[in-house]
Design an enzyme around this catalytic site. Structure first.
Site, PDB file in Angstrom:
ATOM      1  N   GLY B 103       0.801  -1.219   0.000  1.00  0.00           N
ATOM      2  CA  GLY B 103       0.000   0.000   0.000  1.00  0.00           C
ATOM      3  C   GLY B 103       0.829   1.261   0.000  1.00  0.00           C
ATOM      4  O   GLY B 103       2.022   1.240  -0.276  1.00  0.00           O
ATOM      5  N   CYS B 104       0.164   2.379   0.303  1.00  0.00           N
ATOM      6  CA  CYS B 104       0.816   3.693   0.255  1.00  0.00           C
ATOM      7  C   CYS B 104       1.662   3.949   1.490  1.00  0.00           C
ATOM      8  O   CYS B 104       1.445   4.918   2.207  1.00  0.00           O
ATOM      9  CB  CYS B 104      -0.222   4.803   0.109  1.00  0.00           C
ATOM     10  SG  CYS B 104      -1.120   4.745  -1.435  1.00  0.00           S
ATOM     11  N   VAL B 105       2.577   3.056   1.786  1.00  0.00           N
ATOM     12  CA  VAL B 105       3.529   3.307   2.875  1.00  0.00           C
ATOM     13  C   VAL B 105       4.896   2.840   2.422  1.00  0.00           C
ATOM     14  O   VAL B 105       5.000   1.979   1.576  1.00  0.00           O
ATOM     15  CB  VAL B 105       3.174   2.571   4.178  1.00  0.00           C
ATOM     16  CG1 VAL B 105       1.961   3.170   4.825  1.00  0.00           C
ATOM     17  CG2 VAL B 105       2.998   1.106   3.940  1.00  0.00           C
TER      18      VAL B 105
END
Lengths: 211, 105, 437
Positions: B103-105
């Site tokens: 994901g967006c990490v």
């Protein structure tokens, strides 16, 4: 009609047929390619793409490289002038002599611009990295042809050579990078439709959303 | 595989610096990671978060929701972000030796 | 002459992607680049490294030289003459490195291209070809697989999501002092169906609280689906149209199922672009309902006076980072600055901004591709310098992906700033209670 005349006519005919075929594949899709609900006006974006977006202060590629930009504009203007002269000379239409001299000077400048762009491509390792023989040849072809136009203006005996050169140029355009002459306007229109539909183009210089 | 060297010790890590073999993790590794990513000195609060994440991951094979970290450690959400400037994922989970989440990490 | 017939099945499939799409728009852009190289300085990778591989013109060439080799007359006969290349090991390796590892598809080069070549469009098409070859970088592919298989890109179990949202609802009630304040879950017939980036419930829920507080203040009728809420669409970034359509389709089905009037997207750049703008192309038709970004909604609230803001509640200097997919490719340009100028007393623009803004460096799926992490951080230095020059203590950006990249830049380049969503800054400035007229 001499043989060079016929060669030019044949070249022009083939060029026209090929170009029409390429445009027929490229252009009609503009109506259908994006069904999303528009936020802006696609057509306004396309018009802006062909006008405002081309202004040198809007385009970083022009703003950061003013010399390249001016040289490029001159070079392309030379091409249009040369084409005009080919048409006049082929039909043996004369213009006031002063225009001959002005054109000779102008074409000397524009052909010089062509040489400068070629020299830049040769000198820059960045450009060499993704250049092919076609890139160099296309420049040589156009620059040389501008030169032949210039010589023909000085000496009408060169006309046959000019007609043949022009025929060769027209035959080559649809095959190499000179294709951009055919695809430039469709490319700008497609990009303009894209940004126009999304409300990005025409670019506003100040906040306009609040209105 | 890139290696991360902290104080002379070498660890196999992925491009984002997450430990490749979570089993080599120990508290020294956590301290070294924390010193390297701007978290700084590991306090008791840091340890409470890191240990909880580590335990949860061993049991569930995924990082806990930050809500669970808060509820089990008694820390407030904003405190967690202060403790770990890189956030719960790239900060706390990395220090706890977990692999990188998607994901967006 | 090695033609398509000699290639392995997966390479044939990759070229078939190109062949099948050789319609007007693609054909036009493939044939337009003149290798002038003036696009170099519009790209943050080239600006950082000065490496010709990163010149957008060379990125265009990664795919156009394959087009020339297999589909143009001169390239078939004399490939070397026009720089055409076989789809071989070496070509593919450079494609992966340059198109996945050296481009965020931010589109800044296209705006400034002397011709008007749509570079990100070509890069994405080339990524689709690489996807057919099974060469999507691992982290990007596994994020897509997780979304497809579990319904969200962080594999959050539904119960965990519900627990977190209920926990946030408790908090909201305490904060606004009203027991009726709510985060409505799975409620049918509401005006808006709101979506989340899974990163929010998992690790950064303050942005959900902020939106909930704004909705409360506006008296909005809204809901979150706990079955289908993921706004991200990493398949858009990998070029996998089939998966992208599937992911976007799930959200659309949910809108219909819950009979919502509009689909409201969280602060997520690529998610907004994928769903709002690219989805209709995947489905072949427009949505029967409006799709909007929560930033657009908040701007409308402020403009219509539905919520009231006190900018003195955000006294520190705030600047704004424009996410490429929301702004340059999404058309949400003025709304966020209109809001921030009214939510903070010292709002300053970074330069350049809006359509000319530089990518944060984390776009195009970079954040999920660990193998290019160092490049992502180094190319992000341009953004770090932009932020530093504003002197701001707080950076707002309506994109969770940008936020994560900026958090890393903040640490590496010691910017000493706080990074927030637009909604978080607005929520901090909210004046609750009755409107005075």
């Amino acid at each position: 009609m001499t043989i060079p005349h016929w060669f030019l006519v044949a070249g022009l005919a083939i060029f026209t047929i090929l170009t029409a075929g390429m445009l027929r594949k490229a252009v009609p899709a503009w109506r259908s390619y994006d069904p999303s609900r528009p936020k802006g006006k696609p057509v306004s974006g396309a018009i802006y793409s062909l006008t405002g977006a081309m202004l040198p202060w809007k385009k970083e590629s022009a703003r950061l490289y003013p010399a390249s930009y001016i040289i490029g504009v001159l070079y392309h203007t030379g091409t249009f002038i040369a084409f005009a002269w080919v048409a006049l000379l082929a039909f043996n239409i004369g213009l006031p002599e002063v225009l001959d001299s002005v054109s000779v000077l102008f074409l000397a400048v524009t052909a010089g611009c062509g040489v400068a762009l070629l020299a830049k491509r040769i000198a820059s390792s960045d450009l060499r990295y993704f250049s092919s023989p076609d890139d160099y040849f296309s420049n040589l072809l156009v620059t040389g042809w501008q030169g032949v136009t210039l010589l023909t203006l000085l000496n009408r005996d060169m006309l046959s050579a000019l007609l043949v050169c022009t025929g060769v140029l027209l035959l080559y355009i649809p095959f190499g990078k000179l294709r951009h002459a055919i695809y430039l306007i469709p490319a700008r229109v497609y990009l303009g439709l894209f940004y126009g539909r999304r409300g990005v183009w025409p670019a506003k210089d100040r906040q306009s959303w609040q209105a | 595989m890139p290696k991360l060297e902290i104080d002379g010790r070498e660890f196999e890590v992925d491009g984002d610096g997450f430990l490749q073999e979570p089993d080599v993790w120990n508290e020294d590794v956590a301290r070294l990671f924390a010193a390297g990513d701007g978290t700084g000195e590991m306090t008791e609060k840091h340890w409470a978060v890191v240990r909880y994440i580590r335990e949860y991951w061993k049991e569930n094979d995924m990082a806990p929701m930050v809500r669970k970290v808060c509820q089990s450690t008694g820390l407030r959400l904003r405190e967690i972000y202060q403790l770990f400037p890189m956030g719960p994922a790239k900060g706390a989970c990395k220090i706890a030796g977990l692999p990188k989440p998607d994901g967006c990490v | 002459m090695a033609g398509i017939k000699m290639l392995s099945p997966d390479r044939k499939r990759a070229l078939r992607v190109l062949e099948n799409r050789l319609g007007g728009r693609l054909l036009t852009h493939l044939n337009s680049c003149v290798h002038c190289g003036l696009c170099g300085k519009s790209c943050h990778y080239y600006l950082k490294y000065g490496d010709p591989r990163f010149i957008p013109g060379n990125k265009v060439d990664q795919i156009s030289r394959l087009y020339r080799r297999y589909f143009s007359p001169l390239g078939r006969i004399l490939p070397a003459w026009v720089g055409a290349r076989d789809l071989d090991e070496e070509t593919i390796e450079e494609m992966v490195d340059v198109l996945f590892g050296g481009c965020t598809m931010c589109g800044r080069c296209s705006v400034h291209c002397s011709i008007g070549v749509d570079v990100p469009f070509l890069v994405r098409t080339a990524r689709t070809m690489l996807m057919e070859l099974g060469l999507v970088p691992k982290g990007l592919q596994s994020t897509i697989d997780t979304s497809v298989n579990t319904g969200n890109n962080m594999a959050i179990p539904q119960k965990e999501l519900v627990d977190t949202l209920e926990w946030l609802e408790e908090d909201l009630r305490m904060e606004v002092g009203d027991e009726s304040a709510a985060i409505p879950l799975d409620k049918a017939g509401q005006r808006l169906l709101y979506t989340l980036n899974p990163r929010e419930p998992k690790f950064f829920p303050l942005s959900i609280s902020a939106v909930a507080k704004i909705m409360y203040a506006a008296g909005e009728s809204w809901t979150i689906s706990t079955h289908c809420y993921d706004v991200t669409n990493y398949a858009f970034l990998s070029g996998d149209d089939e998966a992208a359509r599937g992911l976007a389709g799930r959200l659309c089905d949910e809108v219909m199922k819950l009979k919502a009037e509009q689909l409201l997207l969280a602060e997520c750049g690529h998610g907004f672009r994928a769903i709002r703008w690219e989805g209709p192309t995947w489905f072949g038709k427009a949505y029967p309902y409006p799709v909007l970004s929560v930033v657009e909604l908040i701007a409308e609230y402020v403009r219509s006076g539905l919520i009231r803001l006190d900018p003195s509640l955000n006294a520190e200097r705030v600047t704004l980072h424009d996410p490429c997919n929301l702004v340059r490719a999404g058309g949400v340009i003025e709304e966020q600055r209109y809001v921030l100028a009214r939510a903070a007393s010292d709002f300053v623009e970074m330069s350049p901004n809006r359509v000319d803004n530089y990518c944060c460096g984390g776009g195009g799926g970079q954040l999920s591709m660990g193998e290019y992490r160092d490049r992502r951080i180094e190319a992000g230095e341009i953004k770090a310098d932009q932020i530093r020059r504003t002197g701001a203590r707080m950076v707002a950006t309506p994109c969770h992906n940008c936020i994560d990249q900026l958090m890393e830049l903040n640490q590496v380049y010691e910017l000493n700033v706080e990074i927030k969503t637009v909604a978080e800054i607005v929520a901090d400035a909210l004046v609750l209670g009755k409107q005075e007229n």
